[in-house]
Design a protein around this motif. Sequence first.
Motif, mmCIF file in Angstrom:
data_model
loop_
_atom_site.group_PDB
_atom_site.id
_atom_site.type_symbol
_atom_site.label_atom_id
_atom_site.label_comp_id
_atom_site.label_asym_id
_atom_site.label_seq_id
_atom_site.Cartn_x
_atom_site.Cartn_y
_atom_site.Cartn_z
ATOM 1 N N ALA A 1 45.298 -49.347 37.745
ATOM 2 C CA ALA A 1 46.657 -49.793 37.435
ATOM 3 C C ALA A 1 46.646 -51.268 37.039
ATOM 4 C CB ALA A 1 47.555 -49.589 38.647
ATOM 5 N N ARG A 2 47.565 -51.636 36.176
ATOM 6 C CA ARG A 2 47.694 -53.034 35.753
ATOM 7 C C ARG A 2 47.859 -53.948 36.963
ATOM 8 N NH1 ARG A 2 52.642 -54.421 32.018
ATOM 9 N NH2 ARG A 2 52.417 -52.188 32.043
ATOM 10 N N SER A 3 48.697 -53.534 37.912
ATOM 11 C CA SER A 3 48.936 -54.371 39.095
ATOM 12 C C SER A 3 47.641 -54.612 39.879
ATOM 13 C CB SER A 3 49.984 -53.729 40.005
ATOM 14 O OG SER A 3 49.542 -52.452 40.430
ATOM 15 N N GLU A 4 46.753 -53.637 39.876
ATOM 16 C CA GLU A 4 45.470 -53.799 40.581
ATOM 17 C C GLU A 4 44.558 -54.776 39.843
ATOM 18 O OE1 GLU A 4 41.784 -51.104 42.289
ATOM 19 O OE2 GLU A 4 43.669 -50.096 41.777
ATOM 20 N N THR A 5 44.473 -54.628 38.521
ATOM 21 C CA THR A 5 43.645 -55.550 37.717
ATOM 22 C C THR A 5 44.155 -56.983 37.871
ATOM 23 O OG1 THR A 5 43.205 -53.798 36.103
ATOM 24 C CG2 THR A 5 42.790 -56.065 35.390
ATOM 25 N N ILE A 6 45.453 -57.156 37.706
ATOM 26 C CA ILE A 6 46.043 -58.499 37.825
ATOM 27 C C ILE A 6 45.887 -59.015 39.258
ATOM 28 C CG2 ILE A 6 48.238 -59.783 37.759
ATOM 29 C CD1 ILE A 6 48.949 -58.147 35.234
ATOM 30 N N GLY A 7 46.084 -58.156 40.226
ATOM 31 C CA GLY A 7 45.926 -58.547 41.632
ATOM 32 C C GLY A 7 44.510 -58.999 41.954
ATOM 33 N N ARG A 8 43.528 -58.266 41.422
ATOM 34 C CA ARG A 8 42.120 -58.653 41.660
ATOM 35 C C ARG A 8 41.820 -59.993 41.004
ATOM 36 N NH1 ARG A 8 37.926 -56.005 39.759
ATOM 37 N NH2 ARG A 8 38.996 -55.049 38.016
ATOM 38 N N PHE A 9 42.326 -60.186 39.784
ATOM 39 C CA PHE A 9 42.124 -61.458 39.089
ATOM 40 C C PHE A 9 42.710 -62.603 39.916
ATOM 41 C CE2 PHE A 9 43.742 -64.949 36.590
ATOM 42 C CZ PHE A 9 42.651 -65.305 35.805
ATOM 43 N N ILE A 10 43.963 -62.450 40.324
ATOM 44 C CA ILE A 10 44.649 -63.513 41.059
ATOM 45 C C ILE A 10 43.955 -63.794 42.389
ATOM 46 C CG2 ILE A 10 46.805 -64.099 42.269
ATOM 47 C CD1 ILE A 10 48.259 -62.730 39.861
ATOM 48 N N ALA A 11 43.528 -62.755 43.083
ATOM 49 C CA ALA A 11 42.874 -62.938 44.384
ATOM 50 C C ALA A 11 41.581 -63.737 44.257
ATOM 51 C CB ALA A 11 42.598 -61.581 45.023
ATOM 52 N N VAL A 12 40.715 -63.345 43.345
ATOM 53 C CA VAL A 12 39.425 -64.036 43.234
ATOM 54 C C VAL A 12 39.588 -65.418 42.624
ATOM 55 C CG1 VAL A 12 38.623 -63.093 41.019
ATOM 56 C CG2 VAL A 12 36.963 -63.782 42.741
ATOM 57 N N ARG A 13 40.480 -65.564 41.650
ATOM 58 C CA ARG A 13 40.685 -66.871 41.027
ATOM 59 C C ARG A 13 41.295 -67.838 42.035
ATOM 60 N NH1 ARG A 13 40.613 -68.576 35.097
ATOM 61 N NH2 ARG A 13 38.834 -67.181 35.137
ATOM 62 N N THR A 14 42.166 -67.355 42.911
ATOM 63 C CA THR A 14 42.772 -68.194 43.950
ATOM 64 C C THR A 14 41.707 -68.665 44.943
ATOM 65 O OG1 THR A 14 44.907 -67.103 43.693
ATOM 66 C CG2 THR A 14 44.547 -68.271 45.766
ATOM 67 N N ILE B 1 41.259 -59.177 30.855
ATOM 68 C CA ILE B 1 41.590 -59.760 32.167
ATOM 69 C C ILE B 1 40.604 -59.269 33.225
ATOM 70 C CG2 ILE B 1 43.358 -59.971 33.974
ATOM 71 C CD1 ILE B 1 43.906 -61.476 31.190
ATOM 72 N N ALA B 2 40.276 -57.986 33.191
ATOM 73 C CA ALA B 2 39.345 -57.424 34.187
ATOM 74 C C ALA B 2 37.966 -58.072 34.109
ATOM 75 C CB ALA B 2 39.229 -55.917 34.002
ATOM 76 N N HIS B 3 37.530 -58.462 32.916
ATOM 77 C CA HIS B 3 36.167 -58.997 32.804
ATOM 78 C C HIS B 3 36.020 -60.393 33.414
ATOM 79 C CE1 HIS B 3 36.579 -61.899 29.462
ATOM 80 N NE2 HIS B 3 35.288 -62.115 29.550
ATOM 81 N N PHE B 4 37.134 -61.083 33.648
ATOM 82 C CA PHE B 4 37.054 -62.384 34.321
ATOM 83 C C PHE B 4 36.656 -62.225 35.794
ATOM 84 C CE2 PHE B 4 40.358 -63.692 31.081
ATOM 85 C CZ PHE B 4 39.559 -64.611 30.413
ATOM 86 N N VAL B 5 37.045 -61.117 36.402
ATOM 87 C CA VAL B 5 36.897 -60.935 37.850
ATOM 88 C C VAL B 5 35.439 -61.009 38.324
ATOM 89 C CG1 VAL B 5 37.372 -59.416 39.815
ATOM 90 C CG2 VAL B 5 39.110 -59.727 38.026
ATOM 91 N N PRO B 6 34.520 -60.195 37.774
ATOM 92 C CA PRO B 6 33.144 -60.273 38.289
ATOM 93 C C PRO B 6 32.488 -61.627 38.035
ATOM 94 C CG PRO B 6 33.246 -58.801 36.390
ATOM 95 C CD PRO B 6 34.660 -59.147 36.755
ATOM 96 N N TRP B 7 32.899 -62.302 36.966
ATOM 97 C CA TRP B 7 32.331 -63.631 36.699
ATOM 98 C C TRP B 7 32.853 -64.651 37.709
ATOM 99 C CZ3 TRP B 7 28.061 -63.678 34.320
ATOM 100 C CH2 TRP B 7 27.763 -62.667 33.404
ATOM 101 N N ASP B 8 34.146 -64.586 38.012
ATOM 102 C CA ASP B 8 34.682 -65.480 39.048
ATOM 103 C C ASP B 8 34.004 -65.186 40.391
ATOM 104 O OD1 ASP B 8 36.344 -66.626 37.159
ATOM 105 O OD2 ASP B 8 38.220 -66.012 38.116
ATOM 106 N N GLU B 9 33.791 -63.900 40.700
ATOM 107 C CA GLU B 9 33.105 -63.534 41.948
ATOM 108 C C GLU B 9 31.682 -64.076 41.959
ATOM 109 O OE1 GLU B 9 33.605 -59.271 41.873
ATOM 110 O OE2 GLU B 9 35.475 -59.388 43.039
ATOM 111 N N PHE B 10 30.995 -63.974 40.831
ATOM 112 C CA PHE B 10 29.628 -64.498 40.718
ATOM 113 C C PHE B 10 29.614 -66.007 40.985
ATOM 114 C CE2 PHE B 10 26.423 -66.523 37.922
ATOM 115 C CZ PHE B 10 25.280 -66.104 38.588
ATOM 116 N N ILE B 11 30.530 -66.735 40.371
ATOM 117 C CA ILE B 11 30.605 -68.187 40.569
ATOM 118 C C ILE B 11 30.901 -68.497 42.037
ATOM 119 C CG2 ILE B 11 31.880 -70.297 39.990
ATOM 120 C CD1 ILE B 11 32.410 -68.766 37.217
#
Length: 155
Positions: free
Chosen positions: A88-101, A43-53
């Motif tokens: 924390a899991r909540s931070e990883t999931i939160g970062r994913f949701i924030a950038v994907r949103t 899940i964490a590895h999606f975040v920098p790629w979404d940020e890059f896009i």
Amino acid sequence: MNKDTVIKHYQHSIEWVQSLTELTDKEWRSAIAEGKWSIAEIIAHFVPWDEFILHDRLKEFWNDRSLPQAPDVHKMNQQSAERARHEARSETIGRFIAVRTKLLQEMKKIEASRWTTPFLIGQTELTLSSYFQGLIKHDLHHMEQIKKVLSTERR
């Protein structure tokens, strides 16, 4: 793959990752297979790629020049996996949701006709439709891995 299909996938991916808050810590942190990442790292590895896009690609798609190549895949993935091991899991999931949103909001602003306009990344000609089709395929690959390991563990 049209704009609506892409948007539906991205909306679903947010809801799906949100559902991972229900996992046990062992499920979240255990490798999905020998030598593979944990769900946290995936899940964490999606975040920098979404940020890059979001920051380096979306606004550059129609500048009539070739887009820069992506950053070093291995390095970016390693850094995000390392971060996931310590947060924390909540931070990883939160970062994913924030950038994907944010990415989803920006996609919604792109008029439908733009989804078939060609652009270049290096020497490769793509459209937004084909570009996101590749990203969705990548998402689905990891989602299936996670679903499979969870269904096996919960038997």
